[in-house]
Write a protein that holds these residues in place. Sequence first.
Motif, PDB file in Angstrom:
ATOM      1  N   VAL A 180       0.863  -1.175   0.000  1.00 14.20           N
ATOM      2  CA  VAL A 180       0.000   0.000   0.000  1.00 14.20           C
ATOM      3  C   VAL A 180       0.903   1.230   0.000  1.00 14.20           C
ATOM      4  O   VAL A 180       1.739   1.400   0.890  1.00 14.20           O
ATOM      5  CB  VAL A 180      -0.922   0.033   1.231  1.00 14.20           C
ATOM      6  CG1 VAL A 180      -1.773   1.308   1.229  1.00 14.20           C
ATOM      7  CG2 VAL A 180      -1.839  -1.192   1.237  1.00 14.20           C
ATOM      8  N   ALA A 181       0.744   2.071  -1.015  1.00 15.72           N
ATOM      9  CA  ALA A 181       1.651   3.206  -1.205  1.00 15.72           C
ATOM     10  C   ALA A 181       0.879   4.469  -1.542  1.00 15.72           C
ATOM     11  O   ALA A 181      -0.273   4.429  -1.963  1.00 15.72           O
ATOM     12  CB  ALA A 181       2.654   2.895  -2.321  1.00 15.72           C
ATOM     13  N   GLY A 182       1.565   5.602  -1.342  1.00 21.62           N
ATOM     14  CA  GLY A 182       0.972   6.884  -1.724  1.00 21.62           C
ATOM     15  C   GLY A 182       0.960   7.872  -0.586  1.00 21.62           C
ATOM     16  O   GLY A 182       1.950   8.062   0.124  1.00 21.62           O
ATOM     17  N   HIS A 183      -0.184   8.480  -0.378  1.00 26.91           N
ATOM     18  CA  HIS A 183      -0.329   9.598   0.544  1.00 26.91           C
ATOM     19  C   HIS A 183      -0.346   9.150   2.000  1.00 26.91           C
ATOM     20  O   HIS A 183      -1.012   8.184   2.369  1.00 26.91           O
ATOM     21  CB  HIS A 183      -1.642  10.320   0.222  1.00 26.91           C
ATOM     22  CG  HIS A 183      -1.824  11.618   0.928  1.00 26.91           C
ATOM     23  ND1 HIS A 183      -2.255  11.693   2.228  1.00 26.91           N
ATOM     24  CD2 HIS A 183      -1.618  12.888   0.524  1.00 26.91           C
ATOM     25  CE1 HIS A 183      -2.325  12.969   2.585  1.00 26.91           C
ATOM     26  NE2 HIS A 183      -1.943  13.712   1.572  1.00 26.91           N
ATOM     27  N   ILE A 184       0.406   9.889   2.852  1.00 25.86           N
ATOM     28  CA  ILE A 184       0.408   9.641   4.291  1.00 25.86           C
ATOM     29  C   ILE A 184       0.481  10.975   5.017  1.00 25.86           C
ATOM     30  O   ILE A 184       1.148  11.912   4.548  1.00 25.86           O
ATOM     31  CB  ILE A 184       1.570   8.716   4.707  1.00 25.86           C
ATOM     32  CG1 ILE A 184       1.438   8.304   6.175  1.00 25.86           C
ATOM     33  CG2 ILE A 184       2.927   9.363   4.418  1.00 25.86           C
ATOM     34  CD1 ILE A 184       2.368   7.171   6.572  1.00 25.86           C
ATOM     35  N   CYS A 185      -0.207  11.098   6.143  1.00 31.26           N
ATOM     36  CA  CYS A 185      -0.243  12.377   6.850  1.00 31.26           C
ATOM     37  C   CYS A 185      -0.656  12.165   8.299  1.00 31.26           C
ATOM     38  O   CYS A 185      -0.890  11.041   8.741  1.00 31.26           O
ATOM     39  CB  CYS A 185      -1.222  13.341   6.166  1.00 31.26           C
ATOM     40  SG  CYS A 185      -2.962  12.845   6.279  1.00 31.26           S
ATOM     41  N   VAL A 186      -0.745  13.258   9.036  1.00 31.16           N
ATOM     42  CA  VAL A 186      -1.334  13.266  10.369  1.00 31.16           C
ATOM     43  C   VAL A 186      -2.728  13.876  10.251  1.00 31.16           C
ATOM     44  O   VAL A 186      -2.900  14.941   9.642  1.00 31.16           O
ATOM     45  CB  VAL A 186      -0.491  14.103  11.350  1.00 31.16           C
ATOM     46  CG1 VAL A 186      -1.212  14.256  12.684  1.00 31.16           C
ATOM     47  CG2 VAL A 186       0.866  13.458  11.567  1.00 31.16           C
TER      48      VAL A 186
ATOM     49  N   VAL B 260      -6.065  12.734  17.363  1.00 24.32           N
ATOM     50  CA  VAL B 260      -4.876  12.892  16.519  1.00 24.32           C
ATOM     51  C   VAL B 260      -4.395  11.499  16.108  1.00 24.32           C
ATOM     52  O   VAL B 260      -4.038  10.681  16.966  1.00 24.32           O
ATOM     53  CB  VAL B 260      -3.756  13.643  17.272  1.00 24.32           C
ATOM     54  CG1 VAL B 260      -2.545  13.825  16.366  1.00 24.32           C
ATOM     55  CG2 VAL B 260      -4.254  14.998  17.761  1.00 24.32           C
ATOM     56  N   HIS B 261      -4.415  11.246  14.807  1.00 20.42           N
ATOM     57  CA  HIS B 261      -4.064   9.918  14.303  1.00 20.42           C
ATOM     58  C   HIS B 261      -3.354  10.048  12.962  1.00 20.42           C
ATOM     59  O   HIS B 261      -3.367  11.100  12.329  1.00 20.42           O
ATOM     60  CB  HIS B 261      -5.331   9.065  14.111  1.00 20.42           C
ATOM     61  CG  HIS B 261      -6.154   8.901  15.343  1.00 20.42           C
ATOM     62  ND1 HIS B 261      -5.836   8.001  16.336  1.00 20.42           N
ATOM     63  CD2 HIS B 261      -7.282   9.535  15.751  1.00 20.42           C
ATOM     64  CE1 HIS B 261      -6.730   8.076  17.303  1.00 20.42           C
ATOM     65  NE2 HIS B 261      -7.627   8.994  16.973  1.00 20.42           N
ATOM     66  N   THR B 262      -2.748   8.959  12.542  1.00 21.55           N
ATOM     67  CA  THR B 262      -2.213   8.911  11.185  1.00 21.55           C
ATOM     68  C   THR B 262      -3.356   8.928  10.192  1.00 21.55           C
ATOM     69  O   THR B 262      -4.459   8.454  10.486  1.00 21.55           O
ATOM     70  CB  THR B 262      -1.378   7.636  10.971  1.00 21.55           C
ATOM     71  OG1 THR B 262      -2.145   6.503  11.407  1.00 21.55           O
ATOM     72  CG2 THR B 262      -0.078   7.698  11.743  1.00 21.55           C
ATOM     73  N   GLY B 263      -3.101   9.475   9.015  1.00 22.62           N
ATOM     74  CA  GLY B 263      -4.118   9.539   7.972  1.00 22.62           C
ATOM     75  C   GLY B 263      -3.514   9.288   6.608  1.00 22.62           C
ATOM     76  O   GLY B 263      -2.317   9.024   6.467  1.00 22.62           O
ATOM     77  N   GLY B 264      -4.342   9.399   5.593  1.00 25.11           N
ATOM     78  CA  GLY B 264      -3.898   9.096   4.238  1.00 25.11           C
ATOM     79  C   GLY B 264      -4.051   7.616   3.953  1.00 25.11           C
ATOM     80  O   GLY B 264      -4.210   6.784   4.855  1.00 25.11           O
ATOM     81  N   VAL B 265      -3.968   7.264   2.687  1.00 22.16           N
ATOM     82  CA  VAL B 265      -4.226   5.880   2.287  1.00 22.16           C
ATOM     83  C   VAL B 265      -3.219   4.900   2.875  1.00 22.16           C
ATOM     84  O   VAL B 265      -3.557   3.771   3.221  1.00 22.16           O
ATOM     85  CB  VAL B 265      -4.261   5.766   0.745  1.00 22.16           C
ATOM     86  CG1 VAL B 265      -2.868   5.954   0.153  1.00 22.16           C
ATOM     87  CG2 VAL B 265      -4.844   4.436   0.303  1.00 22.16           C
TER      88      VAL B 265
END
Length: 370
Positions: free
Chosen positions: A7-13, A44-49
């Motif tokens: 699983v790759a691509g966008h990651i954020c908080v 507050v958690h990790t987000g993005g695909v």
Amino acid sequence: MDKKIVVAGHICVDITPVFPGGKIRSLSGLLIPGKLIHMKGAAVHTGGVVANTGLAMKKLGADVRLAGKLGDDAFGSMVKEILKKYDADQDVLTDASDSTSYSIVLAPPGIDRIFLHDPGANDSFCADDIPDRLLEGAALFHFGYPPIMRRMYEEDGAELVRLLSRVREKGAAVSLDLAAVDPESDAGKADWGKILKRVLPYVDFFVPSAEELCFMLDRPRYEEWTRRAAGRDMTEILRVEEDIRPLARQAMEQGARILLLKCGARGMYYCTSSEEVLRQIPKAAGLDVNKWQSREGFQKSFTPAQVRSGAGAGDSSIAAFLYACLKGYPVKRCVELAAAEGASCVEEFDALSGVRTLEELEERIAEGWQ
């Protein structure tokens, strides 16, 4: 043994302020300049695909590797620590010259989410950030959110085409998810019709939301939906025959082999290609073409026990759908489990706490959940 998934691509908080009280019918009387709104903490958690779909797959029991890019900053350290808890941080890059992406997620009860988003290091993510060793032996490569990753939509999607074509050469099936776009941004002004025409021939499982796809593929139709919605959640006014099926046909004509359209609280529409087209899907996915060919339908959403936040619901539903596909479930059951996972997710504030295994979802459905 489970098939390997990347699983790759966008990651954020993701920072989600918690609104007090019950269902809110309109933002017009809530978000007013100068008004003070008392909140009840923030999630507050990790987000993005990468975090949402990738870690959801981890919770489901999948053999999954995560690939994204962070900045060398406080948010980046926070994300790394969370990923380490799942033993999923090894392939996530840190770029000292960039910042970690974040989203402020406004999710008032009863109203679709609003995102205040900084793409950060996602904008510089490119095909070379996925090493060949990560793709070796992978059955599925899931990529998410190219509309908020600059390198992936520049030059009519040339970098995304380069990445997905290399994945296919390595023998993995490809799934692709999209993201909402700010119409006034560079991404909103990109020629998404042209980008999707170039990209979708490499995509086996196409899993966007109806609104995202319509904005990119059929702008006049999207504007008509916007007028009809008149400020409400757009999915409330969508009709399967008049709105969703014509849009799905456009996507399938562009090259997608299996389409799952997320339609918010309404449910999910799915359709699959002919046997001849489905045989183009890499064998590593293990799809039973005879059972998947030429299928179509609409799966209504399940009723959650409570609605706390829609954050990550779409991503977790896709995790369940793809994992069920690789496990050999029939298409209708895969979609049913996807809808059930999405409904389970909204029962919690974050994207992962509500994720249930496929077995748990099946048990809940067998008990009469609708």
